[in-house]
Write a protein that holds these residues in place. Structure first.
Motif, mmCIF file in Angstrom:
data_model
loop_
_atom_site.group_PDB
_atom_site.id
_atom_site.type_symbol
_atom_site.label_atom_id
_atom_site.label_comp_id
_atom_site.label_asym_id
_atom_site.label_seq_id
_atom_site.Cartn_x
_atom_site.Cartn_y
_atom_site.Cartn_z
ATOM 1 N N GLY A 255 0.697 -1.451 0.085
ATOM 2 C CA GLY A 255 0.032 -0.021 0.175
ATOM 3 C C GLY A 255 0.959 1.287 0.225
ATOM 4 O O GLY A 255 2.116 1.361 0.128
ATOM 5 N N GLU A 256 0.199 2.507 -0.242
ATOM 6 C CA GLU A 256 0.888 3.675 -0.155
ATOM 7 C C GLU A 256 1.200 3.822 1.364
ATOM 8 O O GLU A 256 2.056 4.712 1.713
ATOM 9 C CB GLU A 256 0.072 4.716 -0.981
ATOM 10 C CG GLU A 256 -1.153 5.161 -0.566
ATOM 11 C CD GLU A 256 -1.478 5.877 0.812
ATOM 12 O OE1 GLU A 256 -0.546 6.402 1.235
ATOM 13 O OE2 GLU A 256 -2.636 5.952 1.334
ATOM 14 N N GLY A 257 0.325 3.489 2.322
ATOM 15 C CA GLY A 257 0.317 3.727 3.627
ATOM 16 C C GLY A 257 1.385 3.143 4.193
ATOM 17 O O GLY A 257 1.554 1.912 4.212
ATOM 18 N N MET A 258 1.975 3.852 5.176
ATOM 19 C CA MET A 258 3.152 3.488 5.948
ATOM 20 C C MET A 258 2.864 2.291 6.972
ATOM 21 O O MET A 258 3.529 1.453 6.886
ATOM 22 C CB MET A 258 3.590 4.728 6.501
ATOM 23 C CG MET A 258 5.198 4.810 7.089
ATOM 24 S SD MET A 258 5.544 6.298 7.774
ATOM 25 C CE MET A 258 5.529 7.396 6.485
ATOM 26 N N THR A 259 1.832 2.581 7.627
ATOM 27 C CA THR A 259 1.616 1.453 8.720
ATOM 28 C C THR A 259 0.534 0.686 8.261
ATOM 29 O O THR A 259 0.168 -0.041 9.471
ATOM 30 C CB THR A 259 1.102 2.455 9.902
ATOM 31 O OG1 THR A 259 -0.010 2.962 9.724
ATOM 32 C CG2 THR A 259 2.118 3.501 10.290
ATOM 33 N N VAL A 260 0.070 0.592 7.180
ATOM 34 C CA VAL A 260 -1.288 -0.458 6.927
ATOM 35 C C VAL A 260 -0.419 -1.808 7.020
ATOM 36 O O VAL A 260 0.541 -1.959 6.686
ATOM 37 C CB VAL A 260 -1.631 -0.137 5.513
ATOM 38 C CG1 VAL A 260 -2.304 -1.313 5.039
ATOM 39 C CG2 VAL A 260 -2.374 1.022 5.525
ATOM 40 N N GLY A 261 -1.043 -2.425 7.599
ATOM 41 C CA GLY A 261 -0.992 -3.849 7.973
ATOM 42 C C GLY A 261 -0.883 -4.672 6.478
ATOM 43 O O GLY A 261 -1.832 -5.292 6.215
ATOM 44 N N TRP A 262 0.158 -4.739 5.942
ATOM 45 C CA TRP A 262 0.263 -5.214 4.704
ATOM 46 C C TRP A 262 -0.263 -6.612 4.444
ATOM 47 O O TRP A 262 -1.042 -7.007 3.404
ATOM 48 C CB TRP A 262 1.648 -5.350 3.985
ATOM 49 C CG TRP A 262 2.147 -5.786 2.774
ATOM 50 C CD1 TRP A 262 1.899 -5.453 1.705
ATOM 51 C CD2 TRP A 262 2.518 -7.372 2.590
ATOM 52 N NE1 TRP A 262 2.121 -6.511 0.692
ATOM 53 C CE2 TRP A 262 2.702 -7.613 1.423
ATOM 54 C CE3 TRP A 262 2.899 -8.161 3.557
ATOM 55 C CZ2 TRP A 262 3.227 -8.666 0.607
ATOM 56 C CZ3 TRP A 262 3.497 -9.271 3.050
ATOM 57 C CH2 TRP A 262 3.488 -9.731 1.509
ATOM 58 N N GLY A 263 0.156 -7.414 5.520
ATOM 59 C CA GLY A 263 -0.202 -8.743 5.420
ATOM 60 C C GLY A 263 -1.553 -9.335 6.037
ATOM 61 O O GLY A 263 -1.948 -10.630 6.046
ATOM 62 N N GLY A 264 -2.572 -8.287 6.381
ATOM 63 C CA GLY A 264 -3.620 -8.473 7.024
ATOM 64 C C GLY A 264 -5.068 -8.295 5.830
ATOM 65 O O GLY A 264 -4.895 -9.017 4.796
ATOM 66 N N GLY A 265 -5.736 -7.468 6.246
ATOM 67 C CA GLY A 265 -7.099 -7.448 5.382
ATOM 68 C C GLY A 265 -6.654 -6.600 3.845
ATOM 69 O O GLY A 265 -7.431 -6.994 3.057
ATOM 70 N N TYR A 266 -5.422 -6.056 4.069
ATOM 71 C CA TYR A 266 -5.156 -5.415 2.901
ATOM 72 C C TYR A 266 -4.642 -6.223 1.621
ATOM 73 O O TYR A 266 -5.287 -6.069 0.675
ATOM 74 C CB TYR A 266 -3.760 -4.669 3.267
ATOM 75 C CG TYR A 266 -3.009 -4.022 1.907
ATOM 76 C CD1 TYR A 266 -3.273 -2.933 1.302
ATOM 77 C CD2 TYR A 266 -1.941 -4.761 1.148
ATOM 78 C CE1 TYR A 266 -2.710 -2.575 0.062
ATOM 79 C CE2 TYR A 266 -1.343 -4.517 0.309
ATOM 80 C CZ TYR A 266 -1.841 -3.136 -0.437
ATOM 81 O OH TYR A 266 -1.218 -2.874 -1.516
#
Ligand SMILES: *[C@@H]1O[C@H](CO)[C@@H](O)[C@H](O)[C@H]1NC(C)=O
Ligand SMILES: *[C@@H]1O[C@H](CO)[C@@H](O)[C@H](O)[C@H]1NC(C)=O
Ligand SMILES: *[C@@H]1O[C@H](CO)[C@@H](O)[C@H](O)[C@H]1NC(C)=O
Ligand SMILES: *[C@@H]1O[C@H](CO)[C@@H](O)[C@H](O)[C@H]1NC(C)=O
Ligand SMILES: *[C@@H]1O[C@H](CO)[C@@H](O)[C@H](O)[C@H]1NC(C)=O
Length: 628
Positions: A255-266
């Motif tokens: 994602g563009e978002g720094m803190t987004v949990g890449w390995g989860g719902g993303y």
């Protein structure tokens, strides 16, 4: 199915747990729970494939999940068993804002910190239960509200207990416990979801945030793919993924978002990215998952093993099919990036009309219309852009367009400025000056770090909604009406927009290969708008009225213009009508049957997740979860 209820046994478990007999840090991150480990502890026993409703477990006895006060709610000794088996990682967290409320938790210094950090995503990602969209918790413990007369902090929609999982073992124990005791289970990674999916009243939460293993595989080889890959724990966040890839000269789709949990719902929900116009969706990159199923088993899902589950976990959304422990994805050789940032607001001629009550801002919108008209062409060049339109802070009646950033992988400063030249010229013709600040970076990582500010979260005075606008809307006969609808909605609201085109070609996948919402494949604009209300409003009857008007007013305008398209499930309107079609498209019926195969009894639930129409948590979504 209850444990022997002798007091001495319960006492031993409590003592064991509080003495932390299983030291947390010594626990290997690859520990896996087996039936033998829990043979003496039925409350942690494994399920069958959930196809056998006559197995006599508590789960089949009730239409509803149990909540505190029910005689079937797990006993203290049962909770102690879970705590013991998870090495003391079971916690019963206070809401993050409770330190601001009178009582034993009050702490002036921490309250000042929580208040100051409220819009910082790290605060919520770093807390076991806090979510980034507090509206869906019920707004019962905002730090900002601690001075309200007679207002007490309550748990609201936050989970009661949390397993701070260190490995598959802990996750399996949590899943088995929730299934066997028939209580609501939620999964939290970082809490970024726009609909608060990582929360839920009266629940046990499994937190995957600490599953942080990450390894670069320089030469991954299978019969389907040879090349660089990354295997990461599901707790890995965007900034950690990118840093690890960069250290090996690679980049990965996140994602563009720094803190987004890449390995989860993303990634499970598809996952759009600054690299999407070049490489498709994050879910298009997945080679393999490791997953804990509703029956507690730890399995691999890839093209050859549990292939239906693998298909569903690439786009079908989080919190529906299992708890992902790790993900292996394709990675790409890193490339240089040029980014550009700029902003503009109304022209002097636009502002001059305000005195006579004319807030049409015709010049401002003419410039935006020109920029939007470039979207198919720019996406075809592999461009991604992230921008917003918000009311101006300084001039009432005006709005500001902010490009943050225009993101061009593999392009030079001259090439990017050439792509933006017609925009600059159009603006100039309308009395608006645009000075793109265009900078070249030698790597994706440096460009990403420089280009994207940390997300602002914690808002509770607006309801967002979104729509994926397909390329077809740019055809001559529909373009003007499309633009007019965007202008009409955004003039009275705000917009967060993405020029993005994660086509099948970019993703290197076929339509049937995974569960990504087909609407994404023709998209050139992902558009988020919202309704805002006064910051003082806490009356949910009134808030629901704002929500309803927004869902069926402005958002209907966008739906009508884009028939058959949809919306991105992670950044959508929680009240989206016909959400099955909007979030999953024609893939919904297959997803639903896979849900029934892997989770017949409904261990996993989140609002708008696959199969969630079979359950309801009361009219306000904050009550007891029951079958409908
Ligand atoms: C709040 O606390 C965190 C963790 O101790 C610290 O990093 C941060 O700087 C603090 N923020 C403020 C505004 O004091
Ligand atoms: C717009 O850009 C100018 C110049 O780069 C900057 O000083 C200003 O803060 C920006 N305004 C907004 C609202 O982003
Ligand atoms: C659309 O309009 C443009 C200019 O008005 C024209 O050059 C183009 O051929 C048209 N395209 C189609 C498909 O009609
Ligand atoms: C909440 O809002 C509704 C709808 O506007 C209104 O009828 C009701 O009186 C309000 N309730 C309170 C307690 O203010
Ligand atoms: C919702 O829409 C109705 C009908 O247009 C209007 O009367 C009402 O004031 C609106 N409510 C809110 C909260 O905006």
């Amino acid at each position: 199915m209850k444990l022997p209820q002798s007091a001495w046994l319960a006492g031993i478990f409590t003592a064991l747990a509080s003495a932390a007999i299983l030291p947390r840090d010594d626990e290997p991150s690859d520990s896996v729970l087996t039936p033998g480990d829990v043979a003496d502890f039925p409350v942690l026993g494994f399920g069958d494939f959930d196809n056998n409703p006559s197995s006599g477990k508590r789960s089949t006895a009730s239409h509803c999940k149990y909540i505190p006060g029910d005689s079937q709610w797990p006993s203290n000794s049962e909770w102690s068993v879970l705590n013991f088996f998870t090495g003391g990682s079971l916690v019963k967290p206070d809401p993050v804002g409770k330190v601001c409320y009178k009582g034993s938790a009050y702490d002036a210094a921490r309250c000042a910190n929580v208040t100051a950090e409220w819009s910082n995503s790290d605060l919520h990602a770093g807390h076991p239960t806090s979510i980034m969209s507090p509206l869906y918790q019920g707004l019962t413990c905002l730090p900002q509200d601690s001075s309200f007369a007679n207002h007490q902090c309550t748990l609201g929609g936050y989970p009661i207990y949390v397993v701070n999982a260190r490995n598959a073992w802990d996750v399996q124990a949590g899943v088995n416990f929730a299934r066997n005791t028939n209580i609501r289970l939620v999964i939290k990674n970082t809490g970024h979801d726009f609909a608060g999916k990582s929360s839920g009243s009266y629940s046990l939460s499994i937190r995957t945030h600490m599953l942080k293993d990450i390894a670069v595989i320089k030469n991954y080889k299978s019969k389907y793919y040879s090349g660089p890959a990354i295997k990461a724990g599901s707790g890995i966040q965007g900034f950690e993924l990118y840093a690890a890839a960069h250290a090996a000269g690679l980049m990965a789709v996140g994602g563009e978002g720094m803190t987004v949990g890449w390995g989860g719902g993303y990634i499970q929900g598809g996952g759009h990215s600054p690299l999407s116009s070049l490489h498709g969706m994050a879910a298009d990159q997945v080679l393999s998952y490791e997953v804990v199923l509703a029956n507690g088993c730890f399995v691999t899902a890839d093209k050859d093993t549990n292939s239906d589950l693998f298909w569903a976990l690439r786009g079908g959304g989080g919190s529906a099919f299992g708890v992902v422990i790790s993900i292996t994805v394709k990675a790409f050789t890193e490339r240089p990036v040029t980014i550009s940032t700029f902003n503009f607001t109304a022209s002097a001629a636009d502002v001059a009309k305000y005195d006579s009550g004319d807030y049409s801002n015709d010049d401002f919108w003419a410039v935006i219309k020109h920029y939007l008209s470039l979207f198919p062409e720019h996406a075809d060049q592999g461009i991604y852009s992230y921008w917003n339109i918000f009311p101006s802070y300084t001039v009432k009646g005006a709005q500001t367009f902010t490009m943050q950033p225009y993101f061009a992988v593999g392009k030079t400063v001259a090439q990017v400025n050439a792509l933006l030249q017609s925009l600059v010229d159009t603006a100039s013709a309308h009395g608006i000056t645009i000075h793109p600040n265009t900078v070249h970076y030698p790597s994706f990582y440096e460009g990403w770090k420089a280009g994207f500010p940390k997300e602002t979260v914690g808002l509770y005075t607006s309801q967002p909604g979104s729509r994926l606008f397909p390329r077809a809307n740019w055809a001559n006969d529909t373009w003007d009406t499309t633009f007019d609808a965007i202008r009409q909605v955004v003039s009275a609201s705000f917009m967060i927009g993405f020029n993005i085109a994660p086509s099948l070609t970019a993703g290197g996948v076929t339509e049937d290969e995974n569960a990504v919402n087909p609407a994404w494949r023709n998209t050139v604009l992902h558009a988020i708008a919202g309704v805002m209300w006064d910051a003082s409003i806490r009356n949910f009857t009134l808030i629901r009225e704002y929500q309803r008007n927004f869902t069926h007013g402005p958002m209907q305008l966008w739906r009508d213009l884009t028939p058959g398209s949809g919306a991105y499930l992670g950044e959508a309107d929680i009240n989206e009508p016909d959400w099955q079609q909007a979030f999953y498209g024609c893939k919904y019926s297959k997803l639903y049957s896979i849900k029934k195969k892997y989770d017949l009894s409904g261990v996993f639930f989140a609002e708008t997740a696959v199969g969630s129409e079979d359950w309801k948590a009361g009219n306000d979504r904050l009550g007891r979860l029951c079958r409908v």
